[in-house]
Scaffold this active site. Structure first.
Site, PDB file in Angstrom:
ATOM      1  N   GLY B 297      39.155  34.248  32.455  1.00  0.00           N
ATOM      2  CA  GLY B 297      40.201  33.276  32.160  1.00  0.00           C
ATOM      3  C   GLY B 297      41.444  33.966  31.659  1.00  0.00           C
ATOM      4  O   GLY B 297      41.791  35.073  32.107  1.00  0.00           O
ATOM      5  N   SER B 298      42.071  33.350  30.691  1.00  0.00           N
ATOM      6  CA  SER B 298      43.415  33.754  30.286  1.00  0.00           C
ATOM      7  C   SER B 298      43.518  35.174  29.765  1.00  0.00           C
ATOM      8  O   SER B 298      44.608  35.728  29.689  1.00  0.00           O
ATOM      9  CB  SER B 298      43.914  32.815  29.195  1.00  0.00           C
ATOM     10  N   THR B 299      42.406  35.785  29.351  1.00  0.00           N
ATOM     11  CA  THR B 299      42.499  37.141  28.809  1.00  0.00           C
ATOM     12  C   THR B 299      43.002  38.125  29.868  1.00  0.00           C
ATOM     13  O   THR B 299      43.416  39.223  29.541  1.00  0.00           O
ATOM     14  CB  THR B 299      41.131  37.614  28.283  1.00  0.00           C
ATOM     15  N   ILE B 300      42.999  37.690  31.121  1.00  0.00           N
ATOM     16  CA  ILE B 300      43.492  38.567  32.184  1.00  0.00           C
ATOM     17  C   ILE B 300      45.022  38.563  32.243  1.00  0.00           C
ATOM     18  O   ILE B 300      45.643  39.503  32.734  1.00  0.00           O
ATOM     19  CB  ILE B 300      42.873  38.126  33.538  1.00  0.00           C
ATOM     20  N   LYS B 301      45.596  37.485  31.713  1.00  0.00           N
ATOM     21  CA  LYS B 301      47.044  37.294  31.878  1.00  0.00           C
ATOM     22  C   LYS B 301      47.891  38.499  31.441  1.00  0.00           C
ATOM     23  O   LYS B 301      48.823  38.887  32.164  1.00  0.00           O
ATOM     24  CB  LYS B 301      47.489  36.024  31.152  1.00  0.00           C
TER      25      LYS B 301
END
Lengths: 465, 705
Positions: B297-301
Site C-alpha cells: 500500500g501507501s508505504t511504496i509511495k
C-alpha cells in the site's frame, strides 16, 4: 644390635636350661627373623676387631702394594690406559639404552604399574651400578681371573642348575631368574661370561693340544653341552644357542680341527631339529619367521609388528617418544624388540647409527684381541667381543625378520639388570685386555707418545687400585 | 698372543679376522634389511601399522554459539546428563537388575518392564534415559548402582526463550538445525563431523589425537549476528503489545541501521519458544518478516516519488492535480480519502494521496517505475541468510496491465516483505544508497579466529542524494500535525516515514478481502541524520486498521527506546511536549489506499466530571477482560452480555455517570465485529474507522485491477 645379640644369645642359652618360660617365649618370638642372628654375629665381630683394625690400617696400604708387586713380576706390566673409544661407545650405548627403555616402556609401565617411569628408574639404577662395575673391572688385571675361573664356572653352573630345576622365579613360562637377596639375577647371563673365562683359561693352557679331540675338543664341548642342556631346561633357547656359538667361536679361534666342529655340528643337527620340532612354540616361531604376515594374528604377531614398526619409522623415524607400536601393539617393546622401537622412532638413520656403534665396539674389541699380550687375553677379548657382537646382531636380525625369534636382548640397550651388569662386566674385562702392556705393539705405540702421566699409580692400575 | 709362536699367532689372527668378517656380514645384512624395510619400500608396512593404530573417530562436535552483536548468547549448546548402564557390570556386581530397574523407574519415570528387559540383557551398553534434569542426574548418582553412569550430551539451549526465535530457529534433539539460522547456518554451526584420525592402543583405547587434544578444532563455528538483543526485545515487546491491543492476527517488525544495512531486530508475532518448538503450531514459527509477503500500500509511495524526482518526471514544487478525489484509469476509478484539488509531491506523501501518486507514477512511466522499485530491492530476495525468504512479487513491467502503473505506484498489485520495506526505506535514509542487508555479522571458529565477516556494502545508488533528501524531508510531514501518522512522531527527534493501510487480497475469492488489512509504518529517525530505520507491519488488526494508528505508536515506542539504547541524543530540543501536543491535535485524515476514513481520533471535548461522578470509558473493541479492567479502573461496574469483543455499550462512551454505575456491555465474537462496526459506522457518527461504500468499490475493482 649388640644388645639384641646379647639378648638373643642369652635366650638361646635359655634353651638349654629350661628356666623361665617367658624367656623361651621371647626367644621363639625372635626366631622368625633368624637373619638377625647373623648381623648379631657381625655386630659382635667389629667390637673384637676394633682394636686390631686400627693397627692394621697403616699395613693395609702396604698390603695391596705387596699384592700387586707379586703378580706384576708374573704379569706383563700395564703401560697405558684402556681403549677410550670402546669405553665411550659402551657408555653411549648404555645411556642411549636408558632413554630408549623409557620411551618404549612408558606406556606399558604406566598401564601396568601406574608409573610411566617405572622401567626408566630401574634401568637407570642398573646403569649406575653396571658402568662403575665396568670401570672397576677395567682396572683389575685380567690375569687375576685365572684364579677365579673354576669358582665362577662352578658357581654359575650351580645357579643355572638351580633355576633349571625349578628353584628360581618363574615369569612368562620360563624360570630364568633366581633370587639372591633382594635382587633377581639371571644365571643364564652369568654363565656365558663364566664360560668365556673358562674357555680362555683352558684353551690358553692347552695350547697345541687344542687340535686333539680328547684334550682340546671334547671337554669344552661337553662343558658347553651341559650348560646348553641346563639352559634348555629353563627353557632358554637363546642362551643355549649363544653358549654353543661362543664355544664354537673360541674353539675356532684357538685352532680346533674344523672337522671335529663340523662333525659336532652335524651331530647336533638332529638334536636341534628334535628340539625345535618337538616344541610347539619353537616350531611356531619358525613358521612365523618364514611368513610372518600369514600368521600375523598368532605366532607371527610379534615379528609382523616389529616389521611394521620399522616400516612406520621410515628413513628418519617418527621422532623419539612418538612410537605408536609401543601402544601394546609390539610385545616386549622395551626388552627383546627395543630395536624395532628404535627403528620406528629414529628411523633408518638411527638404526644405522646403532649398527655402526656395535661395529665400532666389535672392531675395538677385536683390535684388543689382536694386540693382547698373550693368548689368554686374546681368547678373552675374542670371546667377549663375539659374545656381545653376536647377541647384538642376532637381536637386530630377529627384529628385522632375518632370524627366527629367540628371546635374546640387545646388549646395553634392552631393559634388564642382569644382562646389563654382565655385559658391562664383560666389557670391563675387555677394556682391561685392551690396555697396552709391556712388550706389545700397542705398548710401543703408547711409549712413542710422550704422554708422561704424573701419577705412577695409573700405570700400575692393573692392580687392585 | 705374543706368547704364541708367530706362525700360530698369525693363524689365529686370520681366524679372528674371519670371525670379524662374519659379524661384519651380519651387520651389513641387518643394515641392508633395515634399509629395505624402512627406506626402499616402507609404504605397505607403514600402511599396515597405521591401519592398526589409526582409528577414525566420529565426534559429535559442540555446536557453535549464536551471539548478538554485543556478544550476548542467543543460542548455546550445553551439556546435559544422560544415564546409561552396562548390564554386565550390574549383573556381575550382584545387584538385582529388577531392584535396580525399580529404583530407576521410580526416579526417572521410565517404564519398569522395559528397564528390567534392558538391565537383564547381555549387552554392554543400554540407555536408561537421555537428557535428565540436574535433579534427576543427582538422584541417579546418589543411587550408586554399579554399572549405571551418567554421560554428558549436548543439548541446544536458547537462554532468552522466545527472543529472536524466528531468526534463530531451532535445532532438534540431535543438534540438527531445523529452522531459521540454525538451519541455514547448519554447515558452520555443526562443526566438523568428519571422522577425526586418532591414535588408539591395542586395547582400542584412544590414546592421542591432535584434533581431540584441541577439541575446539572440531567444534562448530560461532556466529555473531547483527541483532541487538535489547532492540530485539523492545521490538518484540512493542509488537506483541500492538498485536494484542489491536487484536491482530500477527505482525512483524524489522529494525535496521540504515548506514550499514545491519539488521538490528526482526520480530514476529505470534512467536514461540525454541526450547520447546513442538509446543507451538507451525504458523507461530514462521519468520513472517521474510517469508510472508503482503501488499504494501501507501508505504511504496515515497519510492515512487523518489524515483520520479530522480528521473526528472516531476519537480518537488510541482503542483499535481488530484482530480477532486476520483480519477478514472482505464475502466477503473481511483479514489482518495479526501478530495484534493492539487497537491505538491510533499503533500501527496503527507496526505497519502493515491491519485497524486498514481499520476506521478504514470509520469515516470511503467518502465522507470519498475526499475525504481526493483532498484529499491523489491521483487528480489535480499539474501540475508534466513531460510524461506520470499522475493515478494513485482511483475515485470511488460506484464503490467494498463492499471498497474497507477496502482503499483501506490503499492497495489505488488507484494513485499517487511525486510524489503525496511531495507528500501533505509536507502532513502542513507542518501539514496541501498545497502545489502546484513544479519550475520561474523562467523568465528571455536578458537575465535575469524572465518567470515560481513562488511557494509552498498548494493547500488538507487536515487541521487538530492532526491533522497527531498523525499526524506517530505516524509517528515507524515508524522506532522497534518500527516497520516502523528502517532509515530518522537519526542526529541524528527521522524521521516510513511504509513500503509492495505486491504488484504482475498486469494480464495479474488479481489480484496473485506475487513482484512495490513497496517504498516515504515520510517527512520532522526530524519536528518538517520540512525535507525524500522518497518512495523501489523497483519489483520481488528480494532483499527490505519497504518498511522495501528503501527504508528508501535514505531514511536520502538524508536524511542531503541534510539535511547543506541545513545542517540535528542536533536529537537524541548520537543517532548510539542510532539505530544502534535499528536493530540493531530487530525488523522486521509485514508490510505482506496479506503478513506474520517478522522481516527477526533479531538472530542470531554465533559466536565464532577465529584462522585465518573467518565464512561470507550470500551468498544475491547475484550471482556480488558473491558472489565477498564471499567474497574474507572470506578464503575459492568454487566456483560454475550462473549467476544465489546460491540456496544450503554451508556455511551464519554458520558458522565455516578460513581459505581453499571455499564451494560454487549459482546460478540470478533468475526462479526466488522459488520457490526460497519453498520454502526454508517448509521451513527462514530469515531471508529469505517469502511464505507468505497470498500465495496475496492472489492469490485478486483484483484487484477
Amino acid at each position: 644390635m649388640g644388645m639384641l645379640g646379647d639378648l638373643l644369645s642369652r635366650a638361646r642359652g635359655g634353651d638349654a636350661e629350661p628356666t623361665k618360660r617367658s624367656t623361651r617365649a621371647l626367644a621363639r618370638n625372635r626366631r622368625p627373623d633368624a637373619e638377625s642372628d647373623a648381623p648379631a654375629d657381625k655386630a659382635a665381630r667389629p667390637s673384637k676387631k676394633d682394636k686390631p683394625s686400627k693397627k692394621d690400617k697403616p699395613s693395609k696400604k702396604d698390603k695391596p702394594a705387596r699384592a700387586t708387586a707379586m703378580p706384576q713380576q708374573a704379569f706383563p706390566k700395564v703401560v697405558g690406559p684402556a681403549d677410550a673409544v670402546l669405553t665411550g661407545t659402551v657408555i653411549a650405548l648404555v645411556a642411549f639404552g636408558v632413554v630408549m627403555v623409557y620411551s618404549a616402556s612408558a606406556v606399558f609401565a604406566h598401564s601396568r604399574y601406574g608409573n610411566g617411569q617405572y622401567f626408566l628408574i630401574k634401568q637407570a639404577i642398573f646403569a649406575v651400578v653396571a658402568l662403575p662395575t665396568m670401570v672397576a673391572l677395567a682396572k683389575l688385571d685380567y690375569h687375576r681371573l685365572r684364579a677365579l675361573t673354576y669358582p665362577m664356572l662352578v658357581g654359575a653352573t650351580l645357579l643355572l642348575a638351580a633355576t633349571a630345576f625349578g628353584l628360581g622365579r618363574r615369569a612368562g613360562g620360563a624360570s630364568r631368574w633366581i633370587s639372591l637377596g633382594p635382587v633377581n639375577v639371571q644365571p643364564g647371563e652369568i654363565i656365558k661370561v663364566a664360560l668365556i673365562c673358562w674357555l680362555a683359561y683352558s684353551l690358553s693352557k692347552k695350547r697345541e693340544q687344542i687340535r686333539s679331540f680328547s684334550v682340546g675338543f671334547l671337554p669344552h664341548v661337553l662343558m658347553a653341552a651341559i650348560m646348553m642342556v641346563l639352559c634348555l631346561k629353563q627353557p632358554d633357547f637363546g642362551s643355549a644357542v649363544m653358549i654353543g656359538l661362543i664355544t664354537f667361536v673360541l674353539l675356532f679361534t684357538a685352532g680346533a680341527r674344523l672337522g671335529y666342529m663340523l662333525g659336532a655340528g652335524i651331530l647336533a643337527l638332529p638334536i636341534v631339529y628334535w628340539l625345535v620340532a618337538g616344541s610347539e612354540y619353537r616350531m611356531r616361531r619358525i613358521t612365523a619367521f618364514l611368513s610372518p604376515f600369514e600368521h600375523r594374528y598368532e605366532a607371527g604377531y610379534q615379528i609382523a609388528e616389529s616389521l611394521m614398526s620399522f616400516g612406520a619409522g621410515g628413513a628418519s623415524g617418527v621422532g623419539i617418544g612418538d612410537s605408536r607400536q609401543k601402544l601394546f601393539f609390539l610385545p616386549e617393546a622395551h626388552t627383546d624388540f627395543i630395536s624395532a622401537i628404535i627403528g620406528e622412532e629414529l628411523g633408518f638413520v638411527g638404526f644405522a647409527v646403532l649398527v655402526i656403534a656395535f661395529v665400532v665396539l666389535i672392531a675395538r674389541g677385536l683390535r684388543a684381541a689382536y694386540l693382547a699380550v698373550d693368548d689368554y687375553g686374546t681368547y678373552l677379548a675374542v670371546g667377549i667381543t663375539m659374545f656381545v657382537g653376536m647377541q647384538a646382531f642376532t637381536n637386530l636380525a630377529v627384529a628385522v625378520g632375518l632370524l627366527p625369534t629367540k628371546g635374546l636382548v640387545l646388549p646395553f640397550i634392552s631393559y634388564g639388570g642382569s644382562a646389563l651388569l654382565v655385559n658391562c662386566a664383560a666389557i670391563g674385562l675387555l677394556l682391561n685386555v685392551s690396555r697396552p702392556r709391556e712388550g706389545t705393539p700397542a705398548a710401543e705405540l703408547t711409549k712413542k707418545k710422550p704422554r708422561a702421566r704424573g701419577n705412577p699409580r695409573l700405570s700400575e692400575a692393573g692392580g687392585l687400585a | 698372543m705374543r706368547n704364541l709362536p708367530p706362525k700360530r699367532a698369525r693363524f689365529m689372527r686370520f681366524r679372528i679376522a674371519l670371525l670379524a668378517a662374519v659379524l661384519g656380514a651380519g651387520a651389513l645384512a641387518v643394515t641392508y634389511r633395515a634399509y629395505d624395510l624402512q627406506v626402499r619400500d616402507p609404504l605397505d608396512l607403514k600402511a599396515m601399522a597405521e591401519r592398526q593404530y589409526l582409528r577414525d573417530i566420529k565426534l559429535s562436535p559442540k555446536r557453535g554459539t549464536i551471539y548478538d552483536r554485543n556478544g550476548a548468547e542467543l543460542a548455546v549448546s550445553v551439556d546435559v546428563d544422560s544415564v546409561y548402564a552396562n548390564p554386565r557390570v550390574l549383573q556381575k556386581s550382584g545387584v538385582d537388575p529388577v531392584y535396580a530397574a525399580g529404583k530407576l523407574s521410580a526416579l526417572l519415570g521410565v517404564d519398569r518392564d522395559r528397564l528390567i528387559k534392558r538391565l537383564t540383557s547381555k549387552r554392554y551398553f543400554v540407555w536408561i534415559k537421555r537428557r535428565l534434569s540436574p535433579m534427576q542426574a543427582k538422584a541417579v548418582e546418589a543411587l550408586k548402582l554399579p554399572g549405571v553412569a551418567l554421560m554428558g550430551e549436548a543439548r541446544r539451549f536458547y537462554p532468552n526463550r522466545q527472543l529472536a526465535s524466528h531468526v534463530l530457529g531451532f535445532a532438534n534433539i540431535d543438534g540438527k538445525g531445523i529452522e531459521g539460522l540454525e538451519l541455514s547456518l547448519e554447515e558452520q554451526l555443526r562443526g566438523s563431523t568428519d571422522p577425526v584420525p586418532a591414535i588408539r592402543d591395542r586395547r582400542g583405547v584412544v590414546v592421542f589425537s591432535e584434533q581431540l587434544l584441541d577439541d575446539r578444532a572440531a567444534q562448530g563455528d560461532s556466529v555473531v549476528l547483527t541483532i541487538d538483543k535489547t532492540i530485539q526485545h523492545i521490538a518484540e515487546r512493542e509488537l506483541e503489545l500492538a498485536v494484542r491491543t489491536f487484536e491482530a492476527k500477527g505482525g512483524s517488525v524489522v529494525v535496521m541501521d540504515p548506514a550499514t544495512g545491519e539488521v538490528l531486530a526482526i520480530a514476529n508475532y505470534p512467536t514461540f519458544n525454541p526450547n520447546d518448538p513442538a509446543a507451538s503450531p507451525t504458523s507461530h514459527r514462521r519468520n513472517r518478516a521474510v517469508t510472508d509477503r503482503f501488499e504494501p500500500g501507501s508505504t511504496i509511495k515515497p519510492f515512487t516519488v523518489a524515483g520520479a524526482l530522480a528521473g526528472g518526471a516531476i519537480r518537488s514544487d510541482q503542483s499535481i492535480d488530484c482530480e477532486d478525489g476520483a480519477m478514472q484509469v482505464a475502466e477503473y476509478t481511483i479514489h482518495d480519502t479526501s478530495k484534493y484539488e492539487s497537491l505538491t509531491p510533499g503533500q501527496i506523501l503527507e496526505y497519502s494521496s493515491n491519485i497524486g501518486t498514481a499520476k506521478i507514477g504514470m509520469a515516470l512511466g511503467r518502465k522507470r517505475l519498475y526499475r525504481t522499485l526493483r532498484d529499491f530491492g523489491f521483487g528480489q530476495v535480499s539474501r540475508v541468510g534466513l531460510p524461506g525468504e520470499t522475493s515478494g512479487i513485482l511483475r515485470h513491467y511488460r506484464k503490467w496491465y494498463e492499471m498497474d502503473a497507477a496502482t503499483i505506484s501506490f503499492g497495489q498489485g505488488m507484494s513485499v516483505t517487511a525486510l524489503q520495506l525496511a531495507s528500501a526505506m533505509g536507502a532513502l535514509a542513507n542518501k539514496g544508497r541501498l545497502m545489502r542487508p546484513i544479519l550475520i555479522k561474523r562467523v568465528e571458529d571455536a578458537r575465535g579466529e575469524l572465518i567470515e565477516e560481513a562488511l557494509p556494502r552498498v548494493r547500488r545508488q538507487v536515487v541521487p542524494i538530492r532526491s533522497a533528501r527531498l523525499v526524506s524531508d517530505m516524509m517528515i510531514a507524515v508524522t506532522g500535525e497534518g500527516g497520516t501518522a502523528p502517532e509515530a512522531a518522537l519526542d526529541g527527534h524528527l521522524v521521516a516515514g510513511k504509513t500503509g493501510t492495505a486491504q488484504k487480497a482475498d486469494y480464495i475469492n479474488g479481489g480484496y478481502a473485506e475487513g482484512k488489512w495490513t497496517s504498516s509504518f515504515v520510517g527512520y529517525a532522526p530524519a536528518r541524520k538517520p540512525r535507525l530505520v524500522a518497518a512495523v507491519v501489523i497483519d489483520e488488526p481488528l480494532i483499527h486498521h490505519y497504518g498511522g494508528t495501528v503501527a504508528g505508536p508501535t514505531f514511536r515506542r520502538l524508536m524511542d527506546a531503541s534510539l535511547r539504547h543506541r545513545g542517540v541524543v535528542a536533536t529537537v530540543p524541548g520537543d517532548r511536549p510539542v510532539a505530544r501536543k502534535r499528536r493530540r491535535k493531530a487530525k488523522p485524515a486521509e485514508g490510505e489506499v482506496v479506503v478513506e476514513a474520517k478522522p481516527d481520533a477526533p479531538a472530542r471535548e470531554l465533559p466536565e466530571v464532577g465529584e462522585g461522578e465518573r467518565l464512561v470509558p470507550d470500551l468498544r473493541g475491547q475484550t471482556a477482560r480488558g473491558a472489565l479492567a477498564a471499567v474497574h479502573k474507572a470506578g464503575l461496574g459492568a454487566r456483560l452480555h454475550g462473549s467476544g469483543v465489546v460491540v456496544g455499550q450503554e451508556p455511551e462512551p464519554f458520558s458522565v455517570v455516578p460513581e459505581g454505575s453499571p455499564i451494560q456491555l454487549r459482546l460478540e465474537a470478533p468475526d462479526h465485529v466488522r459488520e457490526d462496526e460497519l453498520q454502526e459506522g454508517q448509521q451513527a457518527a462514530s469515531d471508529k474507522p469505517q469502511a464505507g461504500p468505497e470498500l465495496a468499490v475496492a472489492a469490485e475493482r478486483g484483484r487484477d485491477g
